[in-house]
Motif scaffolding. Sequence first.
Motif, PDB file in Angstrom:
ATOM      1  N   LEU A   1     -33.972  55.090  51.135  1.00 40.13           N
ATOM      2  CA  LEU A   1     -35.070  55.958  51.547  1.00 40.13           C
ATOM      3  C   LEU A   1     -35.421  55.727  53.013  1.00 40.13           C
ATOM      4  O   LEU A   1     -35.612  56.679  53.775  1.00 40.13           O
ATOM      5  CB  LEU A   1     -36.299  55.721  50.667  1.00 40.13           C
ATOM      6  N   ARG A   2     -35.486  54.473  53.399  1.00 42.98           N
ATOM      7  CA  ARG A   2     -35.792  54.131  54.793  1.00 42.98           C
ATOM      8  C   ARG A   2     -34.733  54.713  55.737  1.00 42.98           C
ATOM      9  O   ARG A   2     -35.054  55.318  56.753  1.00 42.98           O
ATOM     10  CB  ARG A   2     -35.876  52.609  54.927  1.00 42.98           C
TER      11      ARG A   2
ATOM     12  N   LYS B   1     -35.104  58.503  55.985  1.00 40.39           N
ATOM     13  CA  LYS B   1     -36.232  58.874  56.847  1.00 40.39           C
ATOM     14  C   LYS B   1     -35.857  58.742  58.316  1.00 40.39           C
ATOM     15  O   LYS B   1     -36.232  59.581  59.136  1.00 40.39           O
ATOM     16  CB  LYS B   1     -37.461  58.012  56.522  1.00 40.39           C
ATOM     17  N   GLU B   2     -35.112  57.678  58.660  1.00 39.57           N
ATOM     18  CA  GLU B   2     -34.664  57.495  60.037  1.00 39.57           C
ATOM     19  C   GLU B   2     -33.732  58.631  60.459  1.00 39.57           C
ATOM     20  O   GLU B   2     -33.839  59.158  61.574  1.00 39.57           O
ATOM     21  CB  GLU B   2     -33.964  56.142  60.197  1.00 39.57           C
TER      22      GLU B   2
ATOM     23  N   GLU C   1     -35.714  61.757  61.094  1.00 36.07           N
ATOM     24  CA  GLU C   1     -36.427  61.664  62.363  1.00 36.07           C
ATOM     25  C   GLU C   1     -35.480  61.946  63.541  1.00 36.07           C
ATOM     26  O   GLU C   1     -35.827  62.688  64.463  1.00 36.07           O
ATOM     27  CB  GLU C   1     -37.041  60.266  62.506  1.00 36.07           C
TER      28      GLU C   1
END
Length: 95
Positions: A72-73, A76-77, A80
């Motif tokens: 998930l992290r 998200k990166e 972005e």
Amino acid sequence: MKKIYSAEERYEALKLANEIGNKAAAERLGIKIDTLYTWISKAKSGKVGFCDDPRNIPLADPNRLKQLEKELREAKEEIEILQDALGFFVKRRKK
């Protein structure tokens, strides 16, 4: 289209039926009495997973949870980065 009830919903319905009676529970919950009787029958036969007490549901594997948090992290990166790139190209195109 028929409604699908979760094991937790069935558990709570059976618990209520045990407390106030089958007919009253079915009326209060807005389900057919036949459906409730089917649930009672399956619960008595011990069908695994049909009507589990939500307190007995095992928690997720901690390793799997860590892996999903990492994914998930990373996602998200990536989002972005893609949003920044999209903003760059939109600004460039307007000139």
